[in-house]
Design a protein around this motif. Sequence first.
Motif, PDB file in Angstrom:
ATOM      1  N   GLU A 155       0.836  -1.203   0.000  1.00 39.51           N
ATOM      2  CA  GLU A 155       0.000   0.000   0.000  1.00 39.51           C
ATOM      3  C   GLU A 155       0.874   1.257   0.000  1.00 39.51           C
ATOM      4  O   GLU A 155       2.059   1.201   0.314  1.00 39.51           O
ATOM      5  N   GLU A 156       0.250   2.386  -0.298  1.00 41.97           N
ATOM      6  CA  GLU A 156       0.984   3.655  -0.304  1.00 41.97           C
ATOM      7  C   GLU A 156       1.652   3.921   1.042  1.00 41.97           C
ATOM      8  O   GLU A 156       2.720   4.528   1.114  1.00 41.97           O
ATOM      9  N   THR A 157       1.017   3.462   2.130  1.00 43.09           N
ATOM     10  CA  THR A 157       1.561   3.654   3.483  1.00 43.09           C
ATOM     11  C   THR A 157       2.834   2.851   3.715  1.00 43.09           C
ATOM     12  O   THR A 157       3.528   3.073   4.702  1.00 43.09           O
ATOM     13  N   GLY A 158       3.092   1.885   2.830  1.00 41.63           N
ATOM     14  CA  GLY A 158       4.237   0.990   3.029  1.00 41.63           C
ATOM     15  C   GLY A 158       3.874  -0.321   3.684  1.00 41.63           C
ATOM     16  O   GLY A 158       4.733  -1.190   3.862  1.00 41.63           O
ATOM     17  N   GLU A 159       2.601  -0.464   4.071  1.00 37.36           N
ATOM     18  CA  GLU A 159       2.174  -1.752   4.633  1.00 37.36           C
ATOM     19  C   GLU A 159       2.129  -2.798   3.516  1.00 37.36           C
ATOM     20  O   GLU A 159       1.708  -2.510   2.395  1.00 37.36           O
ATOM     21  N   ILE A 160       2.551  -4.012   3.876  1.00 34.89           N
ATOM     22  CA  ILE A 160       2.815  -5.051   2.883  1.00 34.89           C
ATOM     23  C   ILE A 160       1.927  -6.269   3.125  1.00 34.89           C
ATOM     24  O   ILE A 160       1.736  -6.681   4.267  1.00 34.89           O
ATOM     25  N   TYR A 161       1.422  -6.838   2.039  1.00 27.35           N
ATOM     26  CA  TYR A 161       0.653  -8.089   2.090  1.00 27.35           C
ATOM     27  C   TYR A 161       1.397  -9.112   1.232  1.00 27.35           C
ATOM     28  O   TYR A 161       1.717  -8.843   0.076  1.00 27.35           O
ATOM     29  N   VAL A 162       1.652 -10.282   1.798  1.00 26.06           N
ATOM     30  CA  VAL A 162       2.349 -11.343   1.071  1.00 26.06           C
ATOM     31  C   VAL A 162       1.495 -12.605   1.105  1.00 26.06           C
ATOM     32  O   VAL A 162       1.027 -13.007   2.180  1.00 26.06           O
ATOM     33  N   VAL A 163       1.275 -13.214  -0.057  1.00 25.40           N
ATOM     34  CA  VAL A 163       0.710 -14.571  -0.066  1.00 25.40           C
ATOM     35  C   VAL A 163       1.882 -15.517  -0.244  1.00 25.40           C
ATOM     36  O   VAL A 163       2.652 -15.419  -1.192  1.00 25.40           O
TER      37      VAL A 163
END
Length: 321
Positions: A155-163
């Motif tokens: 996300e723009e905030t730098g929060e990351i989602y990984v599958v």
Amino acid sequence: EFDYYMFILYSQVLKAEYFSPWRGEQQMYKLDIGWPKTPERFTGQTFCVAVDSLHGLVYVGQRGDNVPKVLVFSEEGYFLHSWNDTVEMPHGIFVWNTATGSSIWITDVGTGKYGHTVKQYSPLGKLMQVLGTPGNAGSSLIPLQFDQPAEIFVEETGEIYVVDGDGGMNNRLLKLSDDYKEIWLTGTNGSGIGQFKIPHSVTVDAFGRVWVADRGNKRIQVFDKVTGEWLGSWSGCFSEDGPYSVRFTADYKYLIVAQLNINRLAILAAPPVGSIGDCVVVHSVQLADETKPHLVDVDMRSGALYVAEIGAQQVQKYVPL
């Protein structure tokens, strides 16, 4: 006088209209046959594609011996440059733009010294960050120990989602803070609610929901991005083949899903805030046999759709009509 050639041409046009697969539904995309300008640059298997909408760039990850692993094109289709260092087997790729610059995140499913990692690069290919232990397949017990991580969304905030789980031991969805700490982690191997069999692609919508292509279970599962809570799943559209890729259109009205084994892009109606319901295919794009669309990305400015096709060994661009 009677023009025989015009007659033949006219009847061909009529026939094309009559047998059009779009009859009764609005065609939404058209193939840009001029993209890229130099398709011979694709020398390996093209597994993934990511669009930098801000700078008009398209990044392609490909696999193979002695091939450049990352190719960079302009959105007009001109080849710009390539890079290769520390990328073994790219699976997913994502461009993250901030006010200060852009970077490219790649999931690497290789089994050699660079694999089982999620890596951040500069636009020119300088390695900036490595998540995971290079060369070591992880266990689900340790958050930042990956086993064939399939895809990443930042996300723009730098929060990351990984599958994490392109066929490895892990079958999970992980959310990390901008300083790479675990916020939440969900999923184990299985077909129950919130379980996964090859979670293959992940994206986030404008309403705070995380969408995961749960490939092996032939469904899409949806989670709350703040809490990780399960919100619903879609399986009705995937009886023929599971979803390989999930990406929203620029207006978040539709979800684009690649189905590799039936060579199809399904365009699903995205639900507004509230109930997830079940999926509705509003349109589909049938690709040629053996094209094998693997992962897709959408240019959030122009709306163009890019499809990485491992069978055809190319990336194709579709423009919205």
